[in-house]
Design an enzyme around this catalytic site. Structure first.
Site, PDB file in Angstrom:
ATOM      1  N   TRP A  41      32.271  31.483  39.513  1.00  0.00           N
ATOM      2  CA  TRP A  41      33.630  32.047  39.430  1.00  0.00           C
ATOM      3  C   TRP A  41      33.622  33.561  39.519  1.00  0.00           C
ATOM      4  O   TRP A  41      34.604  34.161  39.935  1.00  0.00           O
ATOM      5  CB  TRP A  41      34.325  31.536  38.166  1.00  0.00           C
ATOM      6  CG  TRP A  41      34.533  30.057  38.261  1.00  0.00           C
ATOM      7  CD1 TRP A  41      33.942  29.081  37.511  1.00  0.00           C
ATOM      8  CD2 TRP A  41      35.341  29.375  39.236  1.00  0.00           C
ATOM      9  NE1 TRP A  41      34.342  27.837  37.940  1.00  0.00           N
ATOM     10  CE2 TRP A  41      35.196  27.985  38.992  1.00  0.00           C
ATOM     11  CE3 TRP A  41      36.171  29.792  40.275  1.00  0.00           C
ATOM     12  CZ2 TRP A  41      35.848  27.020  39.757  1.00  0.00           C
ATOM     13  CZ3 TRP A  41      36.820  28.832  41.039  1.00  0.00           C
ATOM     14  CH2 TRP A  41      36.664  27.466  40.783  1.00  0.00           C
ATOM     15  N   ASP A  69      37.941  37.506  33.073  1.00  0.00           N
ATOM     16  CA  ASP A  69      38.434  36.151  33.271  1.00  0.00           C
ATOM     17  C   ASP A  69      38.002  35.323  32.067  1.00  0.00           C
ATOM     18  O   ASP A  69      36.821  35.046  31.888  1.00  0.00           O
ATOM     19  CB  ASP A  69      37.848  35.583  34.571  1.00  0.00           C
ATOM     20  CG  ASP A  69      38.264  34.140  34.831  1.00  0.00           C
ATOM     21  OD1 ASP A  69      38.931  33.534  33.983  1.00  0.00           O
ATOM     22  OD2 ASP A  69      37.901  33.616  35.901  1.00  0.00           O
ATOM     23  N   LYS A  93      42.213  24.689  30.627  1.00  0.00           N
ATOM     24  CA  LYS A  93      40.967  24.395  29.932  1.00  0.00           C
ATOM     25  C   LYS A  93      41.180  24.447  28.420  1.00  0.00           C
ATOM     26  O   LYS A  93      40.982  23.455  27.728  1.00  0.00           O
ATOM     27  CB  LYS A  93      39.882  25.365  30.382  1.00  0.00           C
ATOM     28  CG  LYS A  93      39.660  25.326  31.899  1.00  0.00           C
ATOM     29  CD  LYS A  93      38.683  26.367  32.372  1.00  0.00           C
ATOM     30  CE  LYS A  93      38.650  26.470  33.881  1.00  0.00           C
ATOM     31  NZ  LYS A  93      38.198  25.246  34.549  1.00  0.00           N
TER      32      LYS A  93
END
Length: 371
Positions: free
Chosen positions: A102, A182, A206
């Site tokens: 990511w 992030d 999540k």
């Protein structure tokens, strides 16, 4: 059939209590005569939902007053592109520390807009560790430094002691340049000093709620930056002025996230979830490490994620049997991401300790049967 223990990485399990509340309110929200998903986002009912969600998130994360909170459509990848447009001037560099898949994705999203500098990367060792801060090659005039606080696929997390640090500080020191992070897969899993960051963002699917809505927490003075030419819909300051309703928001997703915030507060807040996360991750890693090589996790123990635990069986020929037997035992979504393979157990806030105990017991039994 009873609900299984769902170890999906995202969209991930939601708290059962939240789902039951949503079920009860689906046809009619608080005597409004209609579901919240059917009511105008500018009506008093949804404005109440939105206000409560922001207030609860601020309380949950102890967000300072000089930080704005935005609820935005799309996932974290969308925000990765918008960050460059909003905060980096034309021709200005932005520093990226890449610690997994990511982090690479974040870098890819900004390449059309900024002169991105890879200040450090863990790709050389297969993203099994985080490069020590002393080796980071930061730019003097960077718009910001970007990190991925937790790598969902590779199971890497900034933890106290990462990169050989002697102290207990998990947050990298990048000087006067604002630190952007992030936090999609670890937000609200432990206390967080928001003031150490210029910007925090994450997809909700999540730890915070369902897919389709993102949360962005940004220091208000940064919103004064001109950034780059962009449509108004891509302008964070405009979204703030419109209270995250510059256009029609993903209202049901926002509502569900608000229910998750209330549930987390009622359960004891981030301090309680930090305790549970430690218990769950220690149990699972102990099962892996104590298997004598039947299972393995390749991540440096100092940066092992508390949220996402990738692991491999000693014989890949057993993978399909493991997944089939796990499903039969009520344990689902354990297949690893295609980038890495193997298995992965995501143990976010909604996963109870009992679920991880059940997984550990299953893994031990599977080893006895096939080891």
């Amino acid at each position: 059939m009873s609900r299984a223990y769902n170890f999906a990485a995202g969209p991930a399990a939601l708290p059962e209590a939240v789902l039951k509340t949503a079920q009860e309110e689906l046809l009619e929200w608080r005597q409004a005569g209609a579901s919240i998903v059917e009511l105008s986002h500018r009506g008093p009912e949804f404005l109440q939902v939105a206000a409560e969600a922001e207030a609860d998130l601020r309380r949950l994360l102890a967000v300072p007053d000089d930080y704005a909170v935005l609820f935005l459509a799309g996932g974290a990848t969308t925000q990765q592109a918008l960050i460059a447009l909003n905060f980096a001037a034309p021709g200005q560099k932005a520093d990226y520390v890449v610690t997994g898949h990511w982090g690479k994705t974040a870098l890819k999203q900004v390449k059309p807009y900024v002169d991105s500098n890879v200040a450090a990367s863990g790709e050389g060792d297969g993203f099994r560790s985080i490069p020590a801060r002393a080796g980071w090659r930061l730019s003097e005039d960077a718009a910001y430094v970007h990190i991925t606080a937790n790598e969902t696929i590779h199971g890497i997390e900034f933890r106290p002691g990462w990169g050989g640090k002697a102290d207990n500080d998990a947050i990298p020191d990048v000087g006067e340049v604002p630190l952007f992070a992030d936090f999609s897969s670890s937000i609200a899993s432990e206390p967080l000093d928001v003031s150490r960051y210029g910007l925090i963002y994450g997809g909700a699917q999540k730890n915070l709620g369902p897919v389709g809505v993102s949360v962005l927490i940004v220091r208000r003075d940064l919103l004064e930056r001109a950034g780059q030419p962009r449509a108004d819909i891509f302008n964070y300051a405009s979204h703030l002025k419109a209270e995250s309703m510059l256009n029609t928001p993903p209202s049901y997703n926002w509502y569900l996230a608000g229910l998750v915030f209330k549930w987390m507060l009622a359960e004891g807040g981030v301090e309680e979830f930090a305790r549970r996360s430690q218990e769950k991750s220690r149990l699972l890693y102990a099962t892996i490490d104590g298997s004598g090589g039947f299972y393995r996790n390749d991540v440096d123990p100092s940066v092992r994620s508390r949220m996402n635990v990738p692991f491999f069986l000693h014989d890949e020929a057993l993978n399909d049997r493991f997944l089939a037997d796990a499903r039969e035992a009520g344990l689902i979504s354990l297949k690893g991401h295609k980038v890495l393979g193997g298995m992965r157990a995501s143990i976010y806030n909604a996963m109870p300790v009992e679920g991880v105990r059940a997984l550990a017991a299953f893994m031990q039994d599977f080893q006895k049967r096939y080891g």
